[in-house]
Structures are given as structure tokens and as C-alpha cells.
Design an enzyme around this catalytic site. Structure first.
Site, PDB file in Angstrom:
ATOM      1  N   PHE A  63      37.436  54.221  40.001  1.00 36.73           N
ATOM      2  CA  PHE A  63      36.181  53.547  40.273  1.00 36.73           C
ATOM      3  C   PHE A  63      35.460  54.176  41.446  1.00 36.73           C
ATOM      4  CE2 PHE A  63      38.968  49.937  38.711  1.00 36.73           C
ATOM      5  CZ  PHE A  63      38.637  50.178  37.392  1.00 36.73           C
TER       6      PHE A  63
ATOM      7  N   GLY B 186      28.437  44.009  38.707  1.00 37.17           N
ATOM      8  CA  GLY B 186      29.764  44.185  39.290  1.00 37.17           C
ATOM      9  C   GLY B 186      30.761  44.661  38.258  1.00 37.17           C
TER      10      GLY B 186
ATOM     11  N   TRP C 113      29.986  48.236  37.553  1.00 35.58           N
ATOM     12  CA  TRP C 113      30.447  49.076  38.671  1.00 35.58           C
ATOM     13  C   TRP C 113      31.869  49.557  38.433  1.00 35.58           C
ATOM     14  CZ3 TRP C 113      34.536  48.535  42.105  1.00 35.58           C
ATOM     15  CH2 TRP C 113      34.527  49.351  43.237  1.00 35.58           C
ATOM     16  N   HIS C 114      32.697  48.710  37.822  1.00 32.95           N
ATOM     17  CA  HIS C 114      34.090  49.069  37.606  1.00 32.95           C
ATOM     18  C   HIS C 114      34.272  50.114  36.506  1.00 32.95           C
ATOM     19  CE1 HIS C 114      34.862  45.402  39.955  1.00 32.95           C
ATOM     20  NE2 HIS C 114      36.029  45.937  40.213  1.00 32.95           N
ATOM     21  N   GLY C 115      33.366  50.182  35.556  1.00 38.81           N
ATOM     22  CA  GLY C 115      33.534  51.169  34.505  1.00 38.81           C
ATOM     23  C   GLY C 115      32.435  51.088  33.473  1.00 38.81           C
TER      24      GLY C 115
END
Length: 508
Positions: free
Chosen positions: A508, A350, A353-355
Site C-alpha cells: 500500500f 479509504g 487507498w488500500h488497493g
């Protein structure tokens, strides 16, 4: 109507509009992606509604029309990369058809694997190719030359949405769509396309075929959400970001510890107002079109445990990670140790996923460890609860304070451009605090302090007060709702002239 006409005319005049400039306005500009909080979107949306309303009872024509507008909307956000969106939709539409016609479980699994390879491979290239290259070359003692890879806006959102559709077809929860245009409509629906919320197919698809109707109450509710979103984004988030938060995060050593801490509180409010503001506008706009989305934020800083926080923050993503990653890994069905491992893997991915950076991975690790510890504690001590509503009042207050500051610690990792900045901010807060500077901050940053105070008061406002305000808007006569809409347009136009900041989650 005259007031709205005056505002529209002032927008055209302020932009020195001529018909020769129309083509330039309607084409893609990399430095100016279309935003819900921009005057341009408002006028495009008004034009869109003029055709959408007569098509409400013509299902196929309405689906085609909305799909074309959605693809144009994405073109205004990412240029020719709208073709990537069409490719994703086409690929998963055909794969879902393959799953429905596959005769064996093995062939179904192969189709799902193909979908994951296509979607995650595409996501991996655009978001993580340079990051993985840097990690590899550092491991062998080399130097990575970063490639100039364009990141299409919202690629993580529509990729996850498309993956969930394929997995739901595989699990037998939904039947695959039979028309390609229907699936493109689902994936590209513009209100939630570039920054969520992530909408499940089983919630959205049944609404596609109903004739969209909007009652007075639903119109008022949609208007209320749009007004709230505009205020959060264009008034609170942008102002405190430009005038205080960005300055401290750029050079924390120039500010005392108390100013660094206030900047962290400011960023916590900024990212909430930015992202929940976008979600409010997306949900409100969809409601005006006859589609109802689930809530995406539920006053997350009122959470008294970290588990409760993730039930309230970015609900569409956290529920996606739970249903399609955590449960797929085994969830809590394979023993306590495996449960903690699954939590860590879920939150690490997770964070990634953001960066594509170490700080995002550490952010995910922090939340994974916190969730694992909380699950361990509530399993050993029955006095500890999953959510704050089950706690005694004094424990809830203490839990809110602890949870909020844990989340704020994570936001430093999330926002800081480098680990060096993270270290400097923590050092200033821990060793150079100087609480006496607080009064100077209040007098020197009156506007920032006032908006931070307003923002947090609004966030911690009791639910019944929020519901009262919502009902006041929904029950207002049409002329009052029109006046509120005109005021909102006026605010958008004024803030656009001063420059509107892109939404944080566009990256994102």
C-alpha cells in the site's frame, strides 16, 4: 557481548559471507526488500548507530547522515525509485515555500491544488492506472491490456504524509521549512517510511532540531516495542499465514465452513499482528533514535462499536482521513444527510487507498455504511454510545462480538483475491459449516491453533498487565535488556533462515 558476537558470527557463517558478496548483499533485489524483521536490517542498523551516536549534537550533519541512510533504506526496498521519493519531497518543499510567499488566498489555493495534482497524479498512475483502464474498457465493451507498472513500496504513506505538510502550511498550522534537506529528512525518515505510521509534520519537525537523548526508560520502552513487534510478525503472523490462512483463502471449497470461519479469524489476527507489529518496531526504532511517534494501534478488536474501531485501528491513517478528507468535505457541519455522504466518500476513498480493486471499494463501502448507521443510531437513541467504555458491561460484550464479526466480514473482502473467492467462503460458512470438524482442526493444526489462541489472549489482555510487562523490561538492568536484545536477534536470525514474509502493508 560474547553471546551477541556468536550470533553475529553464525549469521555470517549461515550466509557463507565473503567480502566479494558484500556488494551483492548491499544492492537492491526486487524479490528481497529490506525488512525490520531481517538479520540484514539489524546489522545495518548497528552500523548506522555507530556513526549516529557521535553526531547527536551536530544537528545539520545528523540530518544529512540520517537522510542518506533513509534514502539507502528506500533504495533497498524499491531500487532506483528512491528518486521518486526525492522528487515528491522537492516538489512539496518548493510548493510550501510558494504558499508562504503567496500574496493572496487564490494563489495559495493554486499552490495547494498543484501539490494535490502532483501527488495524487503520481499515486494514480502507479496504483490505479490499470484499474481505471480496466473499468473504462469494460464500460465500452473492450479488453484492457495491463501495463507492467512497478509499485514503489509505501508510496501511499509518504504521499499522504507530504500532502498533510502542504495542507498544514496552507492552513497556517505550521511554518514551512527553509532547508530542503530538512524536509527530505522528514519525508524519508526510515523507521516510518515504507509502512507508516503517517507522521504529522507538526509532531515530527520540532523533534528534528533537538539533540536526541535516550534515557534508560526510553531504551527499555523501545526495546519492549521491538520485541513485541518481532513476536507478532515473525512468530504469529507469518506462521498462521503460511500454515493455514493462505491455504483456505486459496481454495475455500476444499475446507468446511468452520475451517473457513477459523481462517477468517486467523486472517483478522494475521493482519493485526503484521501491521501493528511493523508499527511497534517502527515506533521502537524511532524511540531508540530519540524520536517519539504516537501510538498507531490500540487493541482494535476490543472495540464495542465501529466508530470505536476506527479510533483504535491504524490511527494515523484514520485521523488523516478525518482531518484532511472528511473535514475538508464539510464533516458534520452541513446537515445529517451531508454527514452520511461525507462518511461514505471518506471510507470509499479509504478503501481505494488500500488497493485498486472492486473488493477494496466494497470493503470501504461496508465500513462507510456501518459508520453512517452507527452515527444515525446514536443520534436517535441516547442509550447507544460512540465508544464501549461508556456502555454497561453486558452491552459492551455484545458490542465487541458484533463489531468484531462485522470487521471480519470486511476482512474477507480485503483478503480474498477475487469476488468469486468471497462468495465461496461465505457459501461454505453459511451452508457447509460442520462444527464437528473443529476438534480435527485443533488436533491437525496444533501450532496454528496455539498461536491463534496466544495472539487473541494477548490482544484482549487487560491494559494493566501489558503495562506491567512493559515496566518490567524498562526497569530491568542493562545486562538483562542486552540479553533480551540478544534473544531477539537470535529469533530474527532463525526465522530469516526459514524465510520471512513481506509485510502486508508494503503493497500500500
Amino acid at each position: 557481548m560474547e553471546f551477541i558476537y556468536t550470533i553475529i558470527k553464525s549469521w555470517f557463517d549461515s550466509h557463507q559471507f565473503t567480502w566479494e558478496k558484500l556488494g551483492d548483499i548491499l544492492t537492491y533485489h526486487p524479490d528481497a526488500p529490506i525488512l525490520f524483521s531481517s538479520g540484514l536490517f539489524f546489522f545495518l542498523f548497528i552500523g548506522f548507530l555507530l556513526i549516529y551516536i557521535p553526531l547527536r549534537k551536530h544537528t545539520l550533519m545528523r540530518i544529512i547522515y540520517v537522510t542518506l541512510f533513509s534514502l539507502y533504506f528506500y533504495y533497498k526496498s524499491s531500487g532506483v525509485w528512491f528518486g521518486l521519493l526525492v522528487f515528491t519531497a522537492t516538489s512539496d518543499f518548493l510548493i510550501a515555500q510558494g504558499i508562504s510567499h503567496a500574496g493572496t488566498a487564490l494563489r495559495k489555493k493554486l499552490f495547494v491544488t498543484l501539490s494535490l495534482c502532483v501527488n495524487l497524479g503520481m499515486l494514480g498512475y502507479f496504483k490505479y492506472f490499470n484499474f481505471m483502464g480496466e473499468l473504462f474498457t469494460q464500460a465500452i465493451g473492450g479488453q484492457w491490456q495491463r501495463l507492467d507498472i512497478f509499485l514503489p513500496v509505501g508510496i501511499s504513506f509518504f504521499t499522504f504524509q507530504s500532502i498533510s505538510y502542504v495542507i498544514d502550511v496552507y492552513r497556517g498550522r505550521i511554518q514551512p521549512l527553509t532547508r530542503w534537506i530538512d524536509y527530505v529528512f522528514y519525508v524519508s525518515f526510515f523507521p516510518q517510511l515504507v509502512a507508516g505510521p503517517i507522521v504529522r509534520a507538526r509532531d515530527f519537525i520540532p523533534q528534528m532540531y533537538k539533540h536526541p537523548t535516550v534515557t534508560r526508560t526510553e531504551f527499555g520502552e523501545g526495546l519492549f516495542l521491538i520485541l513485541c513487534g518481532l513476536f507478532k510478525k515473525t512468530v504469529i503472523s507469518d506462521y498462521i499465514s503460511l500454515n493455514f490462512v493462505d491455504r483456505v483463502f486459496d481454495a475455500p471449497l476444499l475446507y468446511t465452513g468452520v475451517e473457513n470461519l477459523l481462517a477468517v479469524y486467523g486472517y483478522a489476527l494475521q493482519i493485526y499482528c503484521d501491521f501493528s507489529g511493523y508499527s511497534d518496531m517502527a515506533i521502537g526504532i524511532a524511540l531508540l533514535l530519540g524520536f517519539r511517534f504516537n501510538i498507531n494501534f490500540d487493541s482494535p478488536y476490543q472495540s464495542a462499536t465501529i466508530t470505536e474501531f476506527w479510533r483504535r485501528w491504524h490511527i494515523s491513517l484514520s485521523s488523516w482521513l478525518k482531518d484532511y478528507l472528511y473535514i475538508s468535505l464539510g464533516g458534520n457541519r452541513k446537515g445529517k444527510i451531508r454527514t452520511y455522504i461525507n462518511l461514505m466518500i471518506t471510507m470509499l476513498l479509504g478503501g481505494l487507498w488500500h488497493g485498486a480493486s472492486v473488493s477494496f471499494v466494497l470493503w470501504g463501502a461496508l465500513h462507510g455504511v456501518a459508520l453512517a448507521i452507527h452515527k444515525f443510531v446514536i443520534g436517535r437513541f441516547h442509550s447507544f454510545k460512540k465508544v464501549g467504555t461508556e456502555m454497561k458491561p453486558w452491552r459492551r460484550v455484545l458490542g465487541v462480538l458484533i463489531t468484531f464479526h462485522l470487521v471480519c466480514l470486511g476482512w474477507i473482502l480485503f483478503r480474498a483475491p477475487s469476488m468469486r473467492i468471497v462468495g465461496e467462503m461465505l457459501s461454505q460458512i453459511g451452508t457447509n459449516f460442520h462444527p464437528e470438524v473443529f476438534t480435527q482442526f485443533v488436533s491437525g493444526y496444533k501450532g496454528v491453533f496455539a498461536l491463534m489462541l496466544i495472539g487473541y489472549v494477548m490482544h484482549f489482555m487487560p491494559r494493566n498487565i501489558e503495562n506491567t510487562l512493559r515496566e518490567a523490561v524498562t526497569r530491568s538492568p542493562l545486562w538483562a535488556q542486552a540479553a533480551l536484545l540478544a534473544i531477539a536477534i537470535f529469533i530474527v536470525v532463525q526465522f530469516k533462515s526459514a524465510g520471512v514474509q513481506p509485510f502486508i502493508y508494503f503493497q500500500f
